[in-house]
Design a protein around this motif. Structure first.
Motif, short mmCIF file in Angstrom:
data_model
loop_
_atom_site.label_atom_id
_atom_site.label_comp_id
_atom_site.label_asym_id
_atom_site.label_seq_id
_atom_site.Cartn_x
_atom_site.Cartn_y
_atom_site.Cartn_z
N UNK A 190 0.84 -1.19 0.00
CA UNK A 190 0.00 0.00 0.00
C UNK A 190 0.87 1.23 0.00
N UNK A 191 0.34 2.29 -0.56
CA UNK A 191 1.10 3.53 -0.75
C UNK A 191 0.68 4.58 0.26
N UNK A 192 1.67 5.11 0.98
CA UNK A 192 3.11 4.88 0.89
C UNK A 192 3.56 3.74 1.80
N UNK A 193 4.60 3.05 1.38
CA UNK A 193 5.28 2.06 2.21
C UNK A 193 6.69 2.56 2.46
N UNK A 194 7.14 2.48 3.70
CA UNK A 194 8.49 2.92 4.07
C UNK A 194 9.31 1.67 4.37
N UNK A 195 10.42 1.52 3.68
CA UNK A 195 11.32 0.40 3.92
C UNK A 195 12.61 0.93 4.53
N UNK A 196 13.01 0.35 5.64
CA UNK A 196 14.29 0.68 6.28
C UNK A 196 15.15 -0.56 6.16
N UNK A 210 18.25 1.40 13.96
CA UNK A 210 19.65 1.72 14.28
C UNK A 210 20.17 0.82 15.39
N UNK A 211 19.35 0.56 16.39
CA UNK A 211 19.76 -0.33 17.50
C UNK A 211 19.99 -1.75 17.03
N UNK A 215 10.33 8.23 13.95
CA UNK A 215 11.56 8.36 14.73
C UNK A 215 11.81 7.10 15.54
N UNK A 216 10.76 6.54 16.14
CA UNK A 216 10.90 5.31 16.91
C UNK A 216 11.32 4.14 16.01
N UNK A 217 10.77 4.07 14.81
CA UNK A 217 11.14 3.01 13.88
C UNK A 217 12.60 3.15 13.46
N UNK A 218 13.04 4.38 13.24
CA UNK A 218 14.44 4.63 12.87
C UNK A 218 15.38 4.26 14.03
N UNK A 219 15.01 4.62 15.24
CA UNK A 219 15.83 4.29 16.41
C UNK A 219 15.93 2.78 16.58
N UNK A 220 14.81 2.08 16.42
CA UNK A 220 14.82 0.62 16.55
C UNK A 220 15.71 -0.01 15.47
N UNK A 270 20.90 -2.62 14.11
CA UNK A 270 21.78 -2.66 12.95
C UNK A 270 20.99 -2.77 11.65
N UNK A 271 19.74 -2.24 11.69
CA UNK A 271 18.92 -2.25 10.49
C UNK A 271 18.02 -3.46 10.37
N UNK A 272 18.17 -4.43 11.27
CA UNK A 272 17.31 -5.61 11.20
C UNK A 272 16.08 -5.38 12.06
N UNK A 273 14.92 -5.29 11.42
CA UNK A 273 13.66 -5.07 12.16
C UNK A 273 12.99 -6.39 12.45
#
Length: 108
Positions: free
Chosen positions: A53-59, A102-103, A95-100, A105-108
């Motif tokens: 679905x749009x938008x989808x954010x991939x980290x 980063x903690x 911001x919380x998703x980015x912090x997680x 190492x990019x693996x969610x």
């Protein structure tokens, strides 16, 4: 950290998600981190790239807002936010998703 925003052509929430993502990156001290936005042309491409679905954010290739059982879809997407359903996550949720990420190492 690699961040990609996937949108369908003419997505009405593209600008909102890009603004909130930039704000979240800046607030998280990741102001030098960029992201790309990719327009996904059709259902086949949605399936290949993981657009749910749009938008989808991939980290780093992972969707931090994925809900179990969601399948790829070349359609609009709604997010659960503290203020109800919205076309994009709140900046704090991002911001919380980015912090997680980063903690982990990019693996969610």
């Amino acid at each position: 950290m690699e961040i990609e925003v996937l949108v369908v052509p003419g997505c009405p929430h593209r600008q909102l998600v890009e603004e909130r993502l930039r704000l979240a990156l800046d607030d998280a001290g990741l102001d030098v981190t960029g992201f790309t936005t990719r327009v996904v042309a059709d259902q086949g491409e949605a399936e290949r790239c993981g657009l749910t679905g749009s938008p989808t954010i991939l980290i780093d290739g992972c969707d931090p807002f994925a809900e179990p059982g969601t399948t790829p879809s070349h359609a609009c997407r709604m997010y659960r936010t503290p203020h109800g359903l919205a076309g994009a996550p709140e900046a704090e949720q991002l911001r919380q998703a980015l912090a997680a990420a980063a903690e982990d190492g990019g693996r969610l």
